[in-house]
Scaffold this motif. Structure first.
Motif, short mmCIF file in Angstrom:
data_model
loop_
_atom_site.label_atom_id
_atom_site.label_comp_id
_atom_site.label_asym_id
_atom_site.label_seq_id
_atom_site.Cartn_x
_atom_site.Cartn_y
_atom_site.Cartn_z
N VAL A 507 0.83 -1.21 0.00
CA VAL A 507 0.00 0.00 0.00
C VAL A 507 0.87 1.26 0.00
N ALA A 508 1.95 1.21 0.75
CA ALA A 508 2.84 2.37 0.81
C ALA A 508 3.35 2.72 -0.59
N ASP A 509 3.74 1.72 -1.35
CA ASP A 509 4.22 1.98 -2.72
C ASP A 509 3.10 2.47 -3.62
N SER A 510 1.96 1.81 -3.53
CA SER A 510 0.88 2.12 -4.45
C SER A 510 0.33 3.53 -4.23
N LEU A 511 0.15 3.92 -2.97
CA LEU A 511 -0.46 5.22 -2.68
C LEU A 511 0.60 6.29 -2.41
N GLY A 512 1.85 5.89 -2.34
CA GLY A 512 2.90 6.87 -2.06
C GLY A 512 2.81 7.46 -0.67
N VAL A 513 2.43 6.62 0.29
CA VAL A 513 2.35 7.06 1.69
C VAL A 513 3.43 6.34 2.49
N PRO A 514 3.81 6.90 3.65
CA PRO A 514 4.84 6.22 4.46
C PRO A 514 4.33 4.86 4.96
N ASP A 552 -5.78 1.04 -6.37
CA ASP A 552 -5.98 1.62 -7.71
C ASP A 552 -7.28 2.41 -7.74
N LYS A 553 -8.32 1.87 -7.12
CA LYS A 553 -9.61 2.56 -7.12
C LYS A 553 -9.55 3.85 -6.28
N VAL A 554 -8.82 3.80 -5.17
CA VAL A 554 -8.63 5.00 -4.36
C VAL A 554 -7.98 6.09 -5.21
N LYS A 555 -6.98 5.70 -5.98
CA LYS A 555 -6.26 6.68 -6.80
C LYS A 555 -7.15 7.22 -7.92
N LYS A 557 -10.38 7.68 -7.72
CA LYS A 557 -11.25 8.68 -7.08
C LYS A 557 -10.46 9.96 -6.77
N ALA A 558 -9.25 9.75 -6.25
CA ALA A 558 -8.43 10.90 -5.87
C ALA A 558 -8.08 11.75 -7.09
N ARG A 559 -7.86 11.07 -8.22
CA ARG A 559 -7.49 11.78 -9.45
C ARG A 559 -8.63 12.71 -9.89
N LYS A 560 -9.85 12.22 -9.80
CA LYS A 560 -11.00 13.05 -10.19
C LYS A 560 -11.12 14.27 -9.29
N LEU A 561 -10.93 14.03 -8.00
CA LEU A 561 -11.04 15.14 -7.05
C LEU A 561 -9.89 16.13 -7.27
N ALA A 562 -8.71 15.60 -7.50
CA ALA A 562 -7.54 16.47 -7.73
C ALA A 562 -7.74 17.33 -8.97
N ALA A 563 -8.26 16.70 -10.02
CA ALA A 563 -8.48 17.44 -11.27
C ALA A 563 -9.47 18.59 -11.04
N HIS A 564 -10.49 18.31 -10.25
CA HIS A 564 -11.48 19.35 -9.94
C HIS A 564 -10.84 20.49 -9.16
N LYS A 589 -1.55 18.31 -5.66
CA LYS A 589 -2.26 17.92 -4.43
C LYS A 589 -1.75 16.55 -3.99
N SER A 590 -1.47 16.45 -2.71
CA SER A 590 -1.04 15.14 -2.20
C SER A 590 -2.25 14.27 -1.90
N ILE A 591 -2.02 12.98 -1.82
CA ILE A 591 -3.11 12.04 -1.53
C ILE A 591 -3.70 12.35 -0.15
N GLN A 592 -2.86 12.81 0.76
CA GLN A 592 -3.34 13.16 2.10
C GLN A 592 -4.24 14.39 2.04
N GLU A 593 -3.85 15.40 1.23
CA GLU A 593 -4.69 16.60 1.08
C GLU A 593 -6.03 16.23 0.46
N LEU A 594 -5.98 15.31 -0.47
CA LEU A 594 -7.22 14.90 -1.15
C LEU A 594 -8.11 14.10 -0.21
N ALA A 595 -7.50 13.29 0.68
CA ALA A 595 -8.30 12.55 1.67
C ALA A 595 -9.03 13.54 2.57
N PHE A 596 -8.34 14.60 2.96
CA PHE A 596 -8.96 15.60 3.83
C PHE A 596 -10.04 16.38 3.08
#
Lengths: 771, 160
Positions: A507-514, A552-555, A557-564, A589-596
């Motif tokens: 998960v750390a590799d896929s989402l780029g989180v620690p 992959d599905k999280v990303k 969703k995150a991509r759509k939100l980031a694009a917006h 936008k980081s994945i963490q910013e998008l989660a928030f």
């Protein structure tokens, strides 16, 4: 640095190392009572009377029951693998009501305020038995005048498959090798004995159990007891090893649930080790008749396998399917023109057999790898040379074998070359020749095992074709928490393997989180609501990939939100190291910013929910096929029969590796269990059907002093059936090592005219083989 | 019912016990010290190993009354101020545990082994841990961990 491939120390360890554990026996519930079972001392008998009344008046005793007390509601323990049309699946009441068919079968129980009082009260229960003849030998069991284990007879099923012209392969064959090998009965011996705790609030039930399969267990408990599935929660807390033995729906689980229901109280049962040796399902127990036809140059023409497989007294969860997991494995890594496989499942008055580490594949691998050595000896060829002349060459992959499996990848040459170099093969052969010339009483033997196996059970379509009563998918979900931390839920239920660490790396590799920001939850059907659990080396190749798919599905969703939020097209975003960046700009936008941002939901685009959380299932199109070359050097004292492992080298190819530390640990432990079958372990029943090996003083598990250091290495041929390129590793060592050891012993003794030693190869058996 | 006084992980307890109560059940059932598990009931596996007055003992084969007046240290009493004992740390570093069920006993036995043999060879470690069974690891990493633990503990002694 990517996390995948890194030797991360395990997140699981600190708790386990400091005693902050949640073994089922550590758990308590208010008002909890203790259950103990009275077990049959007879291998086969009619129960004529059970009287629990004397137990009822004793101090601390709350209740006592016989099988008749549960007759209306206990159902029959399930067999989920009706392997053939002719399979006989006898009724299997969790507590015997009228007849017992193995020593250890439960006939009554006591519920008391503590385990000491429960043990006292068991003594007061009276049971009258009318003895019936024990049925212990498979060949005798199949004769017409044998006593019957069940009314329908002693044959559980029979099946046969033939591919190619087997008669032509054997007709006028220059070499035919004909051997019979016995796979002795084994006791899996997970260090944690089984334990069950059941509680109820009057309407719904929670069952904690030391199980590998909380999800399957939940479904099965509903089916067996009639308690609706949504009223049952199953929890596998910390589980202290399984090796297949906890891939089961047990009598004690069903009965504890029913007792909790009847009394409206929490009840706990904890197995003693003797109870465990008697009643945890056993493994192996086959007689293998194998014939191999070859050309004069060693090339295999055809292989015939005829198995007798001891089912024990009943068919448990996947009992009849275990020998058939070897049906497509006897041909192993070798090419041949024809193959015939037959198997007869036999009932005996012994504990049922079922999955034990490798389950069918160690038996098959042992059979073929012993035969390859016999072929080499017959032709006076080096055992590796015979293998080379027959194995699938690396440029021939993908390769569809004679038994119909398509091996996606492999490189037997590379693994073997590496193993030979590490082992010092030529030097050891020279030493062997020298000892033979000198007539040294201590002879040196070299054992070879060039194994493969099919694992990662899945694919669902294939399991369906084999009549297996379940699919082979796995489920994973990923929750992005508001603070950017990640909660992963896996349907794969670990019991020592290290899923929490390995999934965190993926998960750390896929989402780029620690790595530290990921937590992994499992083993509780209230949290992990879907899953197919852990067995058959399937966790990483199926469950790990399900988690990856959820990422992959999280990303997505995150991509759509980031694009917006970044006012661009989703296609203009690059994702790397946890950050979406608008291509060619500094906007990001980081994945963490998008989660928030998803949590706030103040500014979500049309059609985007207030969460990035996602789940996925994965069902691979094929098994994975780990392989490798194991080499064992054995010093055998021809005067005493003592055999000692001098060195052991294992080169395994399990494709890509997520955590090399965990992989090495799996290989080490697997090798140890395979060596244990070769040298130490055997479940022994006497002529009356009493198990003699009921304690660890009688059933010899190897200690550190009995085993050598293992030299391990890897080659890496990625699997093509999953996106990480990974193959299963949990069973490989066990599958490979047993024939390597026995081949080494036989190789040492061959100049003395010995061509087989029955496992376990004890000093006495070796000494007698020489006499 | 006999009354015993026993100190467990630095805390003194007075308990009335049945003469037949096993020490491991006193620890687990009465005192809530569930860090010490039971593996085999016959003192073969060593999962229940604790320190009894400084020496390792298999608590499934000791009666609670035999521990009267004794000082017991369990896996829960190792380490200090929230940090792990060097042997626990070594087991972590060397991946010397998988399911972890044998681990409390294995760690206690390893520490006891070093009392007599502070710098053991591989063979000495294997012989010394003969009474503790592990079904997961094949022992290679346990041997490595004990060597590492021995070095760390030796280092600590020299530093003092």
């Amino acid at each position: 640095m990517t996390e995948v491939g890194r030797a991360r120390r395990r997140k699981e360890d600190a708790r386990l190392l400091s005693g902050r554990t949640q073994w089922t026996d550590n758990l308590r519930q208010p008002g909890m009572l203790h259950v103990m079972f009275l077990r049959s001392p007879m291998a086969h008998a009619r129960i004529t009377r059970v009287d629990v009344s004397a137990a009822l008046g004793l101090p601390g005793v709350v209740a006592a029951y016989s099988g008749q007390d549960f007759a209306a509601e206990q159902g029959s323990l399930p067999c989920a693998w009706p392997v053939t049309d002719n399979v006989v699946i006898p009724e299997h009441p969790p507590m015997a009501t009228s007849e017992v068919r193995y020593v250890g079968e439960a006939v009554a129980c006591v519920v008391a305020t503590d385990r000491y009082r429960a043990a006292d009260a068991l003594e007061a229960i009276e049971v009258d038995y009318e003895p019936l003849p024990a049925v212990l030998d498979m060949n005798e069991a199949l004769t017409p005048d044998s006593p019957k284990v069940h009314e329908a007879g002693n044959q559980a099923y029979s099946m046969q498959m033939t591919v190619g012209d087997i008669d032509a392969a054997f007709r006028d064959a220059p070499v035919v090798i004909d051997r019979t090998y016995v796979q002795q009965r084994l006791i899996p011996s997970a260090m944690e004995p089984r334990a069950v705790l059941a509680n109820t609030d009057g309407d719904s039930f929670t069952l904690w159990s030391s199980t590998q399969i909380p999800h399957i267990l939940r479904v099965m408990l509903a089916v067996v007891t009639g308690i609706p599935e949504h009223k049952i929660r199953v929890v596998a807390p910390d589980v202290g090893g399984g090796f297949g033995s906890k891939l089961q729906v047990t009598a004690e689980e069903v009965l504890c649930l029913l007792i909790a229901k009847r009394l409206g109280k929490a009840v706990k049962w904890v197995e003693s080790r003797s109870e465990g040796n008697l009643t945890v399902h056993h493994g192996r127990d086959q007689i293998q008749h194998i014939q191999l036809a070859a050309e004069a140059d060693g090339r295999i023409r055809g292989l015939k396998v005829d198995l007798l497989a001891d089912m024990g007294a009943y068919l448990m969860l996947i009992t009849p399917g275990i020998p058939l997991l070897g049906a497509q494995m006897f041909n192993a890594i070798y090419k041949m023109d024809a193959y015939e496989f037959g198997c007869t499942g036999v009932f005996t008055t012994k504990m049922p057999t079922d999955a034990y580490r490798g389950a069918g594949r160690p038996e098959a691998t042992y059979g073929i790898e012993r035969m390859m050595d016999e072929l080499a000896a017959e032709l006076r060829l080096d055992p590796l040379e015979v293998r080379r002349r027959n194995w699938i060459r690396h440029e021939e992959f993908p390769y569809t074998t004679i038994s119909g499996l398509t091996y996606d990848s492999g490189n037997y040459e590379a693994a073997t070359d590496k193993a030979l170099a590490l082992f010092g093969y030529d030097k050891l052969r020279a030493e062997q020749a020298d000892r033979r010339d000198r007539g040294d009483p201590v002879q040196l033997g070299i054992g070879v095992s060039t194994f493969t196996e099919m694992c990662g059970l899945a694919p669902s379509r294939g399991l369906g074709a084999a009549n297996f009563g379940a699919g082979g998918w796995e489920h994973g979900s990923v929750r992005m928490l508001p603070t950017g931390k990640v909660e992963v839920i896996t349907g794969s239920s670990p019991h020592g393997q290290g899923h929490v660490t390995a999934w965190s790396q993926i998960v750390a590799d896929s989402l780029g989180v620690p790595f530290e920001d990921v937590t992994v939850l499992h083993g509780d059907t209230a949290i992990s609501h879907k899953g197919m659990d852990t067995y058959g080396s399937r966790s990483l190749t199926v469950g790990g990939i399900a988690v990856l798919r959820a990422c992959d599905k999280v990303k997505d969703k995150a991509r759509k939100l980031a694009a917006h939020l970044l006012e661009c097209s989703p296609d203009d975003l690059d994702f790397a190291d946890g950050v979406f960046k608008v291509r060619g700009t500094e906007s990001q936008k980081s994945i963490q910013e998008l989660a928030f941002a998803a949590f706030l939901a103040h500014d979500l685009p049309e059609g985007v929910e207030a969460r990035l959380d996602s789940d996925a299932t994965f069902d691979p199109e094929n098994f994975s096929f780990p392989h490798g070359t194991h080499l064992c050097a054995m010093e055998v004292d021809t005067e005493t029969g003592m055999a000692k492992i001098r060195s052991y080298v294992a080169v395994d190819d399990i494709g890509k590796v997520v955590n090399p530390l965990i992989v090495e640990g799996q290989i080490h432990g697997g090798i140890a269990q395979g060596i244990a079958q070769a040298l130490f372990e055997e479940a022994v029943y006497d002529a009356d059907g009493n198990l003699l090996t009921t304690t660890m003083a009688d059933y010899l598990l190897p200690s550190a002093a009995d085993l050598p250091e293992f030299v391990t290495d890897r080659t890496e041929t990625p699997a093509t059936s999953n996106p990480l390129g990974v193959k299963g590793v949990g069973e490989a060592g066990t599958i490979a090592s047993t024939p390597a050891v026995v081949n080494a012993i036989v190789d040492a003794l061959r100049p003395h005219g010995v061509h087989d030693v029955q496992m376990p190869c004890t000093p006495e058996r070796i000494w007698r083989a020489l006499a | 019912m006999p009354r015993i006084t026993v100190t467990v992980d630095g805390v003194k307890y007075e308990e009335d016990v049945e003469p037949r109560l096993l020490l491991v059940h006193l620890l687990r059932e009465r005192l809530g010290k569930t860090g010490t598990p039971v593996g085999c009931d016959t003192s073969n596996c060593g999962a229940c190993t604790v320190m009894l007055d400084g020496k390792s003992a298999k608590s499934c084969t000791v009666l609670a009354v035999q521990a009267d007046g004794c000082d017991v240290v369990t896996i829960e009493g190792l380490g200090s101020n929230g940090s792990m004992h060097p042997m626990q740390q070594a087991f972590h570093e060397e991946h010397a545990l998988q399911c972890g069920y044998c681990t409390p006993g294995m760690v206690m036995a390893a520490i006891d082994l070093l009392r007599d043999t502070p710098d053991p060879s591989e063979d000495a470690i294997r012989e010394g841990l003969e009474g503790n069974l592990c079904r997961c690891t094949g022992y290679c990493n346990i041997v490595r961990a004990v060597r590492r633990g021995a070095q760390e503990m030796g280092q600590a002694v020299r530093t003092q």
